[in-house]
Design an enzyme around this catalytic site. Sequence first.
Site, PDB file in Angstrom:
ATOM      1  N   GLY A  86     -44.362  46.852 -65.733  1.00  0.00           N
ATOM      2  CA  GLY A  86     -43.083  46.391 -65.187  1.00  0.00           C
ATOM      3  C   GLY A  86     -43.232  45.170 -64.289  1.00  0.00           C
ATOM      4  O   GLY A  86     -42.357  44.888 -63.474  1.00  0.00           O
ATOM      5  N   THR A 123     -43.223  41.940 -65.111  1.00  0.00           N
ATOM      6  CA  THR A 123     -42.278  40.859 -65.433  1.00  0.00           C
ATOM      7  C   THR A 123     -40.926  41.154 -64.784  1.00  0.00           C
ATOM      8  O   THR A 123     -40.276  40.273 -64.226  1.00  0.00           O
ATOM      9  CB  THR A 123     -42.119  40.740 -66.959  1.00  0.00           C
ATOM     10  OG1 THR A 123     -43.409  40.650 -67.549  1.00  0.00           O
ATOM     11  CG2 THR A 123     -41.283  39.527 -67.338  1.00  0.00           C
ATOM     12  N   HIS A 133     -52.780  40.580 -63.260  1.00  0.00           N
ATOM     13  CA  HIS A 133     -53.202  41.941 -63.621  1.00  0.00           C
ATOM     14  C   HIS A 133     -54.633  42.202 -63.135  1.00  0.00           C
ATOM     15  O   HIS A 133     -55.276  43.154 -63.574  1.00  0.00           O
ATOM     16  CB  HIS A 133     -53.154  42.126 -65.144  1.00  0.00           C
ATOM     17  CG  HIS A 133     -51.776  42.012 -65.720  1.00  0.00           C
ATOM     18  ND1 HIS A 133     -50.701  42.710 -65.247  1.00  0.00           N
ATOM     19  CD2 HIS A 133     -51.298  41.267 -66.749  1.00  0.00           C
ATOM     20  CE1 HIS A 133     -49.621  42.412 -65.952  1.00  0.00           C
ATOM     21  NE2 HIS A 133     -49.954  41.529 -66.863  1.00  0.00           N
ATOM     22  N   VAL A 153     -30.823  41.935 -63.764  1.00  0.00           N
ATOM     23  CA  VAL A 153     -32.167  42.333 -64.184  1.00  0.00           C
ATOM     24  C   VAL A 153     -32.168  43.621 -65.010  1.00  0.00           C
ATOM     25  O   VAL A 153     -33.230  44.197 -65.259  1.00  0.00           O
ATOM     26  CB  VAL A 153     -33.125  42.484 -62.972  1.00  0.00           C
ATOM     27  CG1 VAL A 153     -33.197  41.182 -62.195  1.00  0.00           C
ATOM     28  CG2 VAL A 153     -32.722  43.648 -62.066  1.00  0.00           C
ATOM     29  N   GLN A 154     -30.989  44.059 -65.414  1.00  0.00           N
ATOM     30  CA  GLN A 154     -30.967  45.235 -66.293  1.00  0.00           C
ATOM     31  C   GLN A 154     -31.589  44.858 -67.639  1.00  0.00           C
ATOM     32  O   GLN A 154     -31.558  43.694 -68.068  1.00  0.00           O
ATOM     33  CB  GLN A 154     -29.548  45.775 -66.452  1.00  0.00           C
ATOM     34  CG  GLN A 154     -29.010  46.428 -65.175  1.00  0.00           C
ATOM     35  CD  GLN A 154     -29.977  47.450 -64.559  1.00  0.00           C
ATOM     36  OE1 GLN A 154     -30.414  48.388 -65.223  1.00  0.00           O
ATOM     37  NE2 GLN A 154     -30.342  47.258 -63.289  1.00  0.00           N
ATOM     38  N   ASP A 192     -30.981  45.120 -70.851  1.00  0.00           N
ATOM     39  CA  ASP A 192     -30.255  44.407 -71.911  1.00  0.00           C
ATOM     40  C   ASP A 192     -30.039  42.941 -71.562  1.00  0.00           C
ATOM     41  O   ASP A 192     -30.046  42.080 -72.444  1.00  0.00           O
ATOM     42  CB  ASP A 192     -28.899  45.083 -72.175  1.00  0.00           C
ATOM     43  CG  ASP A 192     -29.101  46.440 -72.823  1.00  0.00           C
ATOM     44  OD1 ASP A 192     -30.231  46.707 -73.282  1.00  0.00           O
ATOM     45  OD2 ASP A 192     -28.139  47.239 -72.848  1.00  0.00           O
ATOM     46  N   ARG A 211     -39.601  45.670 -74.875  1.00  0.00           N
ATOM     47  CA  ARG A 211     -39.536  46.492 -76.073  1.00  0.00           C
ATOM     48  C   ARG A 211     -38.447  47.553 -75.951  1.00  0.00           C
ATOM     49  O   ARG A 211     -37.394  47.452 -76.553  1.00  0.00           O
ATOM     50  CB  ARG A 211     -40.934  47.124 -76.272  1.00  0.00           C
ATOM     51  CG  ARG A 211     -41.218  47.747 -77.601  1.00  0.00           C
ATOM     52  CD  ARG A 211     -42.632  48.321 -77.562  1.00  0.00           C
ATOM     53  NE  ARG A 211     -42.795  49.227 -76.434  1.00  0.00           N
ATOM     54  CZ  ARG A 211     -42.611  50.544 -76.478  1.00  0.00           C
ATOM     55  NH1 ARG A 211     -42.299  51.129 -77.615  1.00  0.00           N
ATOM     56  NH2 ARG A 211     -42.769  51.294 -75.401  1.00  0.00           N
ATOM     57  N   LYS A 212     -38.697  48.598 -75.154  1.00  0.00           N
ATOM     58  CA  LYS A 212     -37.743  49.714 -75.013  1.00  0.00           C
ATOM     59  C   LYS A 212     -37.147  49.794 -73.616  1.00  0.00           C
ATOM     60  O   LYS A 212     -35.997  50.165 -73.437  1.00  0.00           O
ATOM     61  CB  LYS A 212     -38.430  51.051 -75.305  1.00  0.00           C
ATOM     62  CG  LYS A 212     -38.904  51.217 -76.723  1.00  0.00           C
ATOM     63  CD  LYS A 212     -37.783  51.685 -77.611  1.00  0.00           C
ATOM     64  CE  LYS A 212     -38.286  51.894 -79.034  1.00  0.00           C
ATOM     65  NZ  LYS A 212     -37.226  51.717 -80.023  1.00  0.00           N
ATOM     66  N   GLY A 213     -38.011  49.573 -72.611  1.00  0.00           N
ATOM     67  CA  GLY A 213     -37.550  49.645 -71.230  1.00  0.00           C
ATOM     68  C   GLY A 213     -37.111  51.035 -70.820  1.00  0.00           C
ATOM     69  O   GLY A 213     -36.150  51.206 -70.072  1.00  0.00           O
TER      70      GLY A 213
HETATM   71  N1  LIG Z   1     -35.292  45.235 -66.933  1.00  0.00           N
HETATM   72  C1  LIG Z   1     -36.150  46.109 -67.403  1.00  0.00           C
HETATM   73  N2  LIG Z   1     -35.827  47.422 -67.476  1.00  0.00           N
HETATM   74  C2  LIG Z   1     -36.703  48.337 -67.955  1.00  0.00           C
HETATM   75  N3  LIG Z   1     -37.940  48.014 -68.434  1.00  0.00           N
HETATM   76  C3  LIG Z   1     -38.298  46.714 -68.399  1.00  0.00           C
HETATM   77  C4  LIG Z   1     -37.444  45.710 -67.887  1.00  0.00           C
HETATM   78  N4  LIG Z   1     -38.093  44.521 -67.979  1.00  0.00           N
HETATM   79  C5  LIG Z   1     -39.296  44.786 -68.536  1.00  0.00           C
HETATM   80  N5  LIG Z   1     -39.423  46.086 -68.796  1.00  0.00           N
HETATM   81  C6  LIG Z   1     -40.527  46.779 -69.471  1.00  0.00           C
HETATM   82  O1  LIG Z   1     -41.767  46.581 -68.785  1.00  0.00           O
HETATM   83  C7  LIG Z   1     -42.836  46.657 -69.756  1.00  0.00           C
HETATM   84  C8  LIG Z   1     -43.654  45.378 -69.673  1.00  0.00           C
HETATM   85  O2  LIG Z   1     -44.391  45.402 -68.478  1.00  0.00           O
HETATM   86  P1  LIG Z   1     -45.042  44.054 -67.913  1.00  0.00           P
HETATM   87  O3  LIG Z   1     -43.996  43.069 -67.666  1.00  0.00           O
HETATM   88  O4  LIG Z   1     -45.911  44.433 -66.759  1.00  0.00           O
HETATM   89  O5  LIG Z   1     -45.915  43.603 -69.162  1.00  0.00           O
HETATM   90  S1  LIG Z   1     -47.092  42.519 -69.209  1.00  0.00           S
HETATM   91  O6  LIG Z   1     -48.308  43.189 -68.786  1.00  0.00           O
HETATM   92  O7  LIG Z   1     -46.766  41.401 -68.342  1.00  0.00           O
HETATM   93  O8  LIG Z   1     -47.198  42.169 -70.630  1.00  0.00           O
HETATM   94  C9  LIG Z   1     -42.174  46.803 -71.118  1.00  0.00           C
HETATM   95  O9  LIG Z   1     -42.119  48.213 -71.370  1.00  0.00           O
HETATM   96  P2  LIG Z   1     -41.859  48.873 -72.817  1.00  0.00           P
HETATM   97  O10 LIG Z   1     -40.467  48.532 -73.203  1.00  0.00           O
HETATM   98  O11 LIG Z   1     -42.037  50.348 -72.587  1.00  0.00           O
HETATM   99  O12 LIG Z   1     -42.876  48.323 -73.751  1.00  0.00           O
HETATM  100  C10 LIG Z   1     -40.819  46.177 -70.844  1.00  0.00           C
HETATM  101  O13 LIG Z   1     -39.819  46.489 -71.769  1.00  0.00           O
END
Ligand SMILES: Nc1ncnc2c1ncn2[C@@H]1O[C@H](COP(=O)(O)OS(=O)(=O)O)[C@@H](OP(=O)(O)O)[C@H]1O
Length: 291
Positions: free
Chosen positions: A73, A75, A106, A226-227, A229, A253-255
């Site tokens: 998380g 990003t 990281h 920052v939601q 979608d 991807r899924k969040g």
């Molecule tokens: N707004 C918001 N809400 C919920 N989830 C979110 C959001 N933004 C980023 N993500 C999810 O965070 C996962 C990516 O983590 P990182 O940003 O640390 O990835 S990276 O290491 O920089 O590649 C990745 O998780 P997964 O969807 O489970 O793959 C992103 O989808």
Amino acid sequence: MDARGGANMAAGACSFPARSGNRKGSVKPFFRDELFEFKGIWMNHYFTDNWDNVQSFQAKPDDIVISSFPRSGSTWTSYITDLLCAYTGVQHANFLLNSPRLVKTHLPVQFMPKSFWEKNCKIVYVARNPKDVVVSYYHLEQTLLLHPEPGDWSSYFQRFLQGKMVYGSWFDHVTNWWKKKETYSNLHFVFYEDLVKDTKREIDRLCSFLDLFRSSEEKDRIAAKVQFDQMKTNPSVNFTTVSAFDSTHDFLRKGKVGNWKNYFTVAQNEEFDKDFEKKMKNTTLEFCTAL
Ligand SMILES: Nc1ncnc2c1ncn2[C@@H]1O[C@H](COP(=O)(O)OS(=O)(=O)O)[C@@H](OP(=O)(O)O)[C@H]1O
């Protein structure tokens, strides 16, 4: 490591460790690189070839570091922090300045350039349930062409437990960063699951940690922006379009919390829980892995 923006937002975006994907005369701009043990941590050359520059990085006292094990998380947290530093409802002049710089990394704690500690920079560490981390990482490595081939899910799962990932063991990464809190007070932990549950509350906490005063309306606007979608359709934070990715998987991807349940077998879950208990028994850091 990216400076001002992990979220690739305003001016001054740079990558850290940073280097060209075009290594040793390879004709491809990006290529899959093998893991190797680097100072006790599994890494790949893409992130270590630039090591001297990384280690001699000169921090500024107002740099804000966003650190995490990959796919936790970072990003999302970088984007929130970037908006908090820059956002006043309209983009104002500071938005174009290089201060404060956001540095996304990281790196395991022992690899952090010492300048960050010397300058007493504020550091936000993002942690996430490792079961969701491994699933998310598995998908990223299928698509991010500068990482090693992930192979099949069951062997990837085993490699994760063994810590044979780019940036090493999740368990060591998280617990060593957590331990750093004992001697370094400018370190704030954000948990992905808390961000999902109550983004606004986590934004409040970030503001307190960063000594930022934002109105309730500003914080509401940022929380909406920052939601998942919203971010998914924002190319400055959904990096799927950059050339190191093939386009079959989404960076965002899924969040979701608990997506691991669609991938773990019952036996894998039991094995993971057992291993988790063993590796986390000496830390005060608590995680709910059942979610
Ligand atoms: N707004 C918001 N809400 C919920 N989830 C979110 C959001 N933004 C980023 N993500 C999810 O965070 C996962 C990516 O983590 P990182 O940003 O640390 O990835 S990276 O290491 O920089 O590649 C990745 O998780 P997964 O969807 O489970 O793959 C992103 O989808």
